[in-house]
Motif scaffolding. Structure first.
Motif, PDB file in Angstrom:
ATOM      1  N   VAL A 120      63.138  37.614 -23.767  1.00  0.00           N
ATOM      2  CA  VAL A 120      61.983  37.168 -24.299  1.00  0.00           C
ATOM      3  C   VAL A 120      61.040  37.985 -25.269  1.00  0.00           C
ATOM      4  N   TYR A 121      60.859  39.219 -24.538  1.00  0.00           N
ATOM      5  CA  TYR A 121      60.278  40.566 -25.467  1.00  0.00           C
ATOM      6  C   TYR A 121      61.311  40.721 -26.753  1.00  0.00           C
ATOM      7  N   THR A 122      62.507  40.731 -26.589  1.00  0.00           N
ATOM      8  CA  THR A 122      63.280  41.034 -27.647  1.00  0.00           C
ATOM      9  C   THR A 122      63.045  40.226 -28.802  1.00  0.00           C
ATOM     10  N   PHE A 123      62.708  38.786 -28.474  1.00  0.00           N
ATOM     11  CA  PHE A 123      62.939  37.855 -29.634  1.00  0.00           C
ATOM     12  C   PHE A 123      61.438  37.628 -29.899  1.00  0.00           C
ATOM     13  N   THR A 124      60.335  38.096 -29.333  1.00  0.00           N
ATOM     14  CA  THR A 124      58.940  37.960 -29.770  1.00  0.00           C
ATOM     15  C   THR A 124      58.409  39.517 -30.366  1.00  0.00           C
ATOM     16  N   HIS A 125      59.167  40.586 -30.507  1.00  0.00           N
ATOM     17  CA  HIS A 125      58.893  41.740 -30.800  1.00  0.00           C
ATOM     18  C   HIS A 125      59.499  42.218 -32.243  1.00  0.00           C
ATOM     19  N   VAL A 126      58.433  42.619 -32.988  1.00  0.00           N
ATOM     20  CA  VAL A 126      58.911  43.330 -34.340  1.00  0.00           C
ATOM     21  C   VAL A 126      58.419  44.530 -34.450  1.00  0.00           C
ATOM     22  N   ARG A 127      58.962  45.546 -34.825  1.00  0.00           N
ATOM     23  CA  ARG A 127      58.342  46.976 -35.254  1.00  0.00           C
ATOM     24  C   ARG A 127      58.279  47.155 -36.842  1.00  0.00           C
ATOM     25  N   SER A 169      63.114  41.422 -34.122  1.00  0.00           N
ATOM     26  CA  SER A 169      63.284  40.000 -34.324  1.00  0.00           C
ATOM     27  C   SER A 169      61.663  39.617 -34.857  1.00  0.00           C
ATOM     28  N   ALA A 170      61.953  39.152 -36.084  1.00  0.00           N
ATOM     29  CA  ALA A 170      60.730  38.249 -36.965  1.00  0.00           C
ATOM     30  C   ALA A 170      60.735  36.920 -36.572  1.00  0.00           C
ATOM     31  N   THR A 171      59.707  36.774 -35.540  1.00  0.00           N
ATOM     32  CA  THR A 171      59.457  35.235 -35.295  1.00  0.00           C
ATOM     33  C   THR A 171      58.052  34.881 -35.276  1.00  0.00           C
ATOM     34  N   PHE A 172      57.672  33.478 -35.298  1.00  0.00           N
ATOM     35  CA  PHE A 172      56.249  32.941 -35.397  1.00  0.00           C
ATOM     36  C   PHE A 172      55.226  34.082 -34.397  1.00  0.00           C
ATOM     37  N   PHE A 173      55.900  34.659 -33.484  1.00  0.00           N
ATOM     38  CA  PHE A 173      55.190  35.355 -32.570  1.00  0.00           C
ATOM     39  C   PHE A 173      54.756  36.783 -33.268  1.00  0.00           C
ATOM     40  N   ARG A 231      50.993  40.502 -36.194  1.00  0.00           N
ATOM     41  CA  ARG A 231      51.569  41.986 -36.392  1.00  0.00           C
ATOM     42  C   ARG A 231      51.935  42.599 -37.426  1.00  0.00           C
ATOM     43  N   LEU A 232      52.530  41.402 -38.283  1.00  0.00           N
ATOM     44  CA  LEU A 232      53.319  41.534 -39.608  1.00  0.00           C
ATOM     45  C   LEU A 232      51.973  41.507 -40.625  1.00  0.00           C
ATOM     46  N   ALA A 233      51.253  40.399 -40.541  1.00  0.00           N
ATOM     47  CA  ALA A 233      49.945  40.221 -41.521  1.00  0.00           C
ATOM     48  C   ALA A 233      49.118  41.378 -41.563  1.00  0.00           C
ATOM     49  N   SER A 234      48.837  42.014 -40.101  1.00  0.00           N
ATOM     50  CA  SER A 234      47.820  43.022 -40.145  1.00  0.00           C
ATOM     51  C   SER A 234      48.404  44.347 -40.854  1.00  0.00           C
ATOM     52  N   VAL A 235      49.561  44.536 -40.823  1.00  0.00           N
ATOM     53  CA  VAL A 235      50.185  45.878 -41.404  1.00  0.00           C
ATOM     54  C   VAL A 235      50.247  45.385 -42.993  1.00  0.00           C
ATOM     55  N   LEU A 236      50.627  44.290 -43.462  1.00  0.00           N
ATOM     56  CA  LEU A 236      50.729  43.913 -44.974  1.00  0.00           C
ATOM     57  C   LEU A 236      49.258  44.025 -45.510  1.00  0.00           C
ATOM     58  N   HIS A 240      66.960  38.950 -36.270  1.00  0.00           N
ATOM     59  CA  HIS A 240      66.385  37.607 -36.809  1.00  0.00           C
ATOM     60  C   HIS A 240      65.275  37.482 -37.342  1.00  0.00           C
ATOM     61  N   ILE A 241      65.245  36.683 -38.003  1.00  0.00           N
ATOM     62  CA  ILE A 241      63.869  36.209 -38.855  1.00  0.00           C
ATOM     63  C   ILE A 241      64.059  34.490 -39.107  1.00  0.00           C
ATOM     64  N   ASP A 242      62.963  33.955 -38.256  1.00  0.00           N
ATOM     65  CA  ASP A 242      62.943  32.536 -38.592  1.00  0.00           C
ATOM     66  C   ASP A 242      61.962  32.166 -39.903  1.00  0.00           C
ATOM     67  N   HIS A 243      61.881  30.885 -40.089  1.00  0.00           N
ATOM     68  CA  HIS A 243      61.113  30.219 -41.177  1.00  0.00           C
ATOM     69  C   HIS A 243      59.695  30.436 -41.146  1.00  0.00           C
ATOM     70  N   ALA A 244      58.997  30.691 -40.125  1.00  0.00           N
ATOM     71  CA  ALA A 244      57.723  30.835 -39.985  1.00  0.00           C
ATOM     72  C   ALA A 244      57.490  32.214 -40.702  1.00  0.00           C
ATOM     73  N   CYS A 245      58.117  33.196 -40.293  1.00  0.00           N
ATOM     74  CA  CYS A 245      57.926  34.555 -41.005  1.00  0.00           C
ATOM     75  C   CYS A 245      58.058  34.396 -42.358  1.00  0.00           C
ATOM     76  N   LEU A 246      59.249  33.879 -42.869  1.00  0.00           N
ATOM     77  CA  LEU A 246      59.467  33.685 -44.310  1.00  0.00           C
ATOM     78  C   LEU A 246      58.588  32.957 -44.966  1.00  0.00           C
ATOM     79  N   ASP A 247      57.971  31.968 -44.564  1.00  0.00           N
ATOM     80  CA  ASP A 247      56.681  31.317 -45.078  1.00  0.00           C
ATOM     81  C   ASP A 247      55.671  32.218 -45.184  1.00  0.00           C
ATOM     82  N   MET A 248      55.485  33.105 -44.335  1.00  0.00           N
ATOM     83  CA  MET A 248      54.156  33.653 -44.277  1.00  0.00           C
ATOM     84  C   MET A 248      54.662  35.022 -45.356  1.00  0.00           C
TER      85      MET A 248
END
Length: 539
Positions: A415-422, A441-445, A449-454, A472-480
């Motif tokens: 769960v941590y692996t698939f909800t954590h991105v650096r 892994s870049a998921t909707f979780f 974090r990604l938005a705050s860096v950008l 892994h990267i999901d469509h939620a991150c791609l849309d964001m």
């Protein structure tokens, strides 16, 4: 057509390879015989019940197995569970629990769940085996000096110094020191044989040599110590469940024990089958068929009150190394066990229980595989935490609790692996460029974090987003990222997704040559590039 040709092909192979299978069956028999006796004693059961399981494992499961070269019988991995069962519910309930476990295995095989039993973290499995090894070592250390195991695994371990004291400084009328001498001689025989055995006798198993040495030491010295009790009539040893025991089998705690036995036996069997597949180039394991065979075998063992069985790596590897080619070797080893029990019970009665316990002490030590711990460490500290948490949970509490602890930790890691991105950001003021590196892994979780860096990226920058280190990267991150790109373009900046780096990571050398011969990599300032067809590569 397939259903008829496969058995015929196997039969033809048996006719051609029966000499090799015959020799292999003798080797497997010599390995299995002392272990059947020792595991039964470690389980708190009469030795004859272990022999019956070995016979059924050879004759029945060997004939039906989905892994032809795997050998089944009583296993050290279930000895701890069996001992707890016998201590808490009585020997008569062993058959009931074994029958329930076998029925569950048969149903799982019919439902084609064989592959799912393999979906367990290796750290949990090896931690479970190590925990079982520690418990076996602790309990059998006391049996090795003709003493009784304590009430729990932890008590067995903590009282080992007391056992050593009894063996070194015996009281009057005690035989602890005599049994200890036999045990030490047995372990020494295993170590010496493994190290210095002649090449011409390489196929003779160390446990057999150890039992012979232990028996000779006790017999020639005239030691009055405990020996194996084998009835003249094997039928007299049957532990057939009574009607009262069958009624008790409807209780929830007994059903739960059946589930635990089924889970542990299936996991150990199918992992063993996988290991056996790696040792030879013959037919691969049919996991559902193997699970059905194990279920039928355990139901038969349960019907006569014998020990439950699993596929056993020690016997199976001996089978492969001895040149076994077909299931005939596993079947014949059961014939040899049956012949020994019927014709030579007096020979088995000469074996000291301390010698068998010493073999299991060594087996328990080997289950704590140091090389495996080092291998797990290469995958990170978290895997080691899972391994040792499972081991300690089994030793301190019980087998089920330890496995649950390990499973929960392994699941939490996933769960941590698939909800954590650096997200690492490198800003180049001179080039007016910002590189964003994504790891994990870049998921909707990960969107917050990604938005705050950008948001820290300066306006007008040429932003390059590197995704080659993503699992892994999901469509939620791609849309964001698409939405942020539009906002950033409005400030005069650009964004480039570095898909080529990701493509290069997974492409074949031939594909890379084709890419290098094309129009070249994406260039800065050309605007955002479209993604390749596969947006979610597997690591």
């Amino acid at each position: 057509m397939t259903a008829t040709t496969a058995p015929l092909g196997e039969f033809e192979t048996m006719k051609k390879s029966w000499p090799q299978d015959l020799l292999a069956s003798v080797v497997v028999f010599l390995v299995a015989l002392p272990l059947c006796l020792g595991v039964a004693i470690a389980s708190g059961a009469p030795p004859a019940l272990g022999l019956i399981t070995g016979i059924i494992g050879g004759l029945v499961v060997g004939s039906l197995a989905g892994s032809p070269l795997q050998v089944s019988g009583p296993a050290a991995g279930l000895a701890v569970l069996c001992y707890q069962l016998v201590s808490e519910h009585g020997l008569i309930m062993m058959g009931v629990v074994g029958f329930i476990a076998g029925a569950l295995q048969l149903l799982a095989g019919v439902a084609r769940l064989g592959q799912w039993f393999r979906a367990i973290s290796p750290s949990v499995i090896h931690g479970m085996l190590a925990g079982i090894g520690v418990l076996i070592l602790g309990s059998q250390f006391h049996v090795m000096i003709d003493d009784s195991p304590r009430g729990s695994g932890l008590e067995n371990l903590l009282s080992i110094p007391e056992a050593i004291y009894k063996a070194v400084f015996p009281m009057a009328m005690d035989s602890h020191h005599l049994a200890a001498m036999v045990g030490v001689a047995t372990i020494a025989a295993i170590l010496i044989w493994n190290q210095f055995k002649p090449k011409s006798l390489a196929m003779v198993p160390a446990p057999l040599i150890a039992v012979i040495v232990g028996t000779l030491v006790a017999g020639l010295a005239g030691f009055d110590i405990n020996r194996v009790v084998v009835p003249d009539n094997i039928v007299a040893s049957l532990n057939i469940p009574t009607m009262e025991a069958l009624q008790r089998g409807l209780a929830m705690d007994i059903i739960l024990l059946g589930v635990v036995f089924a889970f542990v036996a299936s996991a150990e069997t199918l992992l063993c089958a996988t290991a056996v597949d790696q040792m030879h180039t013959g037919p691969r394991t049919k996991y559902d068929k193997e699970l059905r065979a194990q279920g039928i075998g355990n139901m038969l063992c349960g019907s006569v009150g014998a020990l439950p069985m699993t596929g056993v790596i020690v016997r199976s590897s001996a089978n492969v190394q001895a040149g076994g080619k077909t299931r005939l070797s596993a079947i014949m080893h059961g014939v040899w066990i049956l012949g020994t029990v019927v014709a030579l019970p007096w020979l088995l009665a000469l074996i000291p229980t301390s010698a068998l316990a010493a073999i299991l002490v060594y087996t328990g030590y080997k289950l704590v595989n140091i090389a495996q711990i080092k291998k797990i460490a290469t995958y990170g500290r978290v895997e080691l935490v899972i391994y040792f948490s499972t081991l300690l949970g089994i030793v301190v509490f019980d087998l089920l609790t330890g496995v649950i602890i390990g499973f929960v930790l392994a699941t939490a890691k996933v769960v941590y692996t698939f909800t954590h991105v650096r997200v690492d950001l490198e800003d180049n003021e001179m080039a007016n460029r910002t590189d964003v590196f994504l790891h994990g892994s870049a998921t909707f979780f990960s969107i917050p974090r990604l938005a705050s860096v950008l948001e820290t990226v300066k306006s007008g920058r040429a932003v390059h987003v590197h995704v080659e280190h993503l699992d892994h990267i999901d469509h939620a991150c791609l849309d964001m990222l698409g939405a942020w790109e539009k906002q950033h373009n409005a400030t005069g900046g650009t964004m480039v997704m570095e898909w080529k780096d990701l493509r290069d990571r997974y492409a074949s050398p031939y594909q890379k040559m084709q890419d290098e011969g094309s129009n070249g990599p994406d260039q800065p300032g050309d605007g955002p590039k479209k993604a390749p067809p596969v947006l979610e590569p597997a690591a």
